[in-house]
Design an enzyme around this catalytic site. Structure first.
Site, PDB file in Angstrom:
ATOM      1  N   LYS A 177       0.843  -1.197   0.000  1.00 40.83           N
ATOM      2  CA  LYS A 177       0.000   0.000   0.000  1.00 40.83           C
ATOM      3  C   LYS A 177       0.879   1.248   0.000  1.00 40.83           C
ATOM      4  CE  LYS A 177      -1.514  -1.632   3.776  1.00 40.83           C
ATOM      5  NZ  LYS A 177      -2.187  -1.932   5.061  1.00 40.83           N
ATOM      6  N   THR A 210      -7.669   9.061   9.328  1.00 40.94           N
ATOM      7  CA  THR A 210      -7.072   7.879   8.699  1.00 40.94           C
ATOM      8  C   THR A 210      -6.724   6.779   9.697  1.00 40.94           C
ATOM      9  OG1 THR A 210      -4.892   8.927   8.842  1.00 40.94           O
ATOM     10  CG2 THR A 210      -6.124   9.219   6.781  1.00 40.94           C
ATOM     11  N   GLY A 212      -6.784   3.499  11.442  1.00 41.01           N
ATOM     12  CA  GLY A 212      -7.408   2.216  11.150  1.00 41.01           C
ATOM     13  C   GLY A 212      -7.541   1.881   9.685  1.00 41.01           C
ATOM     14  N   THR A 213      -6.866   2.624   8.805  1.00 46.12           N
ATOM     15  CA  THR A 213      -7.008   2.351   7.366  1.00 46.12           C
ATOM     16  C   THR A 213      -6.477   0.967   7.001  1.00 46.12           C
ATOM     17  OG1 THR A 213      -4.945   3.559   6.991  1.00 46.12           O
ATOM     18  CG2 THR A 213      -7.000   4.748   6.607  1.00 46.12           C
ATOM     19  N   GLY A 214      -5.318   0.581   7.551  1.00 45.30           N
ATOM     20  CA  GLY A 214      -4.747  -0.723   7.226  1.00 45.30           C
ATOM     21  C   GLY A 214      -5.618  -1.867   7.704  1.00 45.30           C
ATOM     22  N   CYS A 215      -6.105  -1.759   8.933  1.00 49.34           N
ATOM     23  CA  CYS A 215      -7.003  -2.784   9.469  1.00 49.34           C
ATOM     24  C   CYS A 215      -8.258  -2.898   8.614  1.00 49.34           C
ATOM     25  CB  CYS A 215      -7.406  -2.445  10.902  1.00 49.34           C
ATOM     26  SG  CYS A 215      -6.030  -2.227  12.053  1.00 49.34           S
TER      27      CYS A 215
END
Length: 272
Positions: A177, A210, A212-215
């Site tokens: 990402k 932003t 928690g975007t990866g989770c």
């Protein structure tokens, strides 16, 4: 009884602030009409300003949670999140092997939004050696990909090389990402899918909401896999859900804002 599109599990840490971790995963599963189950690996005391404390769940309790779920539920896809200690990762890997868990998405959570480290160096090595070879997909951001690939990343071409290098660790699909790259107008993600490179591009949203975007992205991909979508389509739909959640983001505390998981929902399917 109301039916769901699928059934998924998240093996991750709890975020008391509600924006990331287990909480974000369950919100994402629900928004995408997938029933969510959990294995909690750690408790964090955190809010929008930072992480105050971490309590790691004992491996025996992690094992008990895994065995309780997989002895009963037909789980279609699983994701991992915060696995901060070597013994935690080894216990999860043992559970994956014991129950022949397929469609495993590994989100290699290493650093919190606030900058707090969530994993030890030894744990990174165990993750590389023991868990990634069991995964269908790993979803590192740029700093995480740098640690896994052991190379610097400063361009999209570097992301492609890192994805290919991470794949040599035994995981067939790698999504790097690119949100951390300093590109003003767009976000570029690179998916290495069983030998093929796919590049996703979107315009960059200007927002500080932003956390928690990866989770959220890894949970959305897991939800799509649990509903029967093939991997590349699951990645595409997961990214679309993340963008909608970012567009509905808000700031409940004094620091980083979070995503609007429930308001993002599922995209309307075109009429046939």
């Amino acid at each position: 009884m109301t039916s769901y599109r699928g059934l998924a599990a998240t093996i991750a840490g709890s975020d008391s602030g509600g924006g990331a971790g287990i909480q974000a995963d369950l919100k994402t599963f629900a928004a995408l009409d997938v029933f969510g189950t959990t294995v909690i690996t750690a408790l964090t005391a955190q809010n929008s300003l930072g992480v105050e404390a971490i309590f790691d769940i004992p491996p025996s309790m992690i094992r008990a949670q895994i065995d309780a779920l997989w002895s009963d539920f037909p789980i279609g896809a699983t994701k991992t999140g915060m696995l901060s200690r070597p013994e935690t990762i080894r216990e999860v890997a043992a559970g994956v092997r014991r129950w022949n868990i397929a469609s495993l998405v590994v989100d290699p959570v290493m650093v919190a939004q606030s900058g707090a480290s969530l994993i030890t160096d030894e744990a990174v090595e165990v993750l590389r050696d023991e868990l990634l070879p069991l995964a269908l997909l790993v979803t590192p951001n740029v700093p995480e990909a740098e640690r896994l690939a052991q190379q610097p990343i400063s361009s999209v071409e570097d992301m492609r090389r890192a994805a290919e290098r991470i794949a040599t660790l035994g995981v067939p699909n790698v999504l790097v990402k690119g949100g951390h790259l300093p590109q003003e107008n767009e976000i570029v993600d690179v998916l290495f899918a069983e030998g093929t490179l796919v590049t996703f591009r979107d315009s960059r949203l200007e927002t500080r909401n932003t956390h928690g975007t990866g989770c959220t992205l890894s949970a959305a991909i897991t939800a799509e896999l649990a509903s029967g979508s093939p991997l590349i389509l699951a990645a595409e739909e997961g990214r679309r859900y993340l963008r909608r959640a970012l567009e509905h983001g808000f700031r409940p505390g004094k620091g980083w804002g979070t995503l609007g998981h429930a308001r993002a929902g599922r995209a309307e399917c075109p009429a046939h």
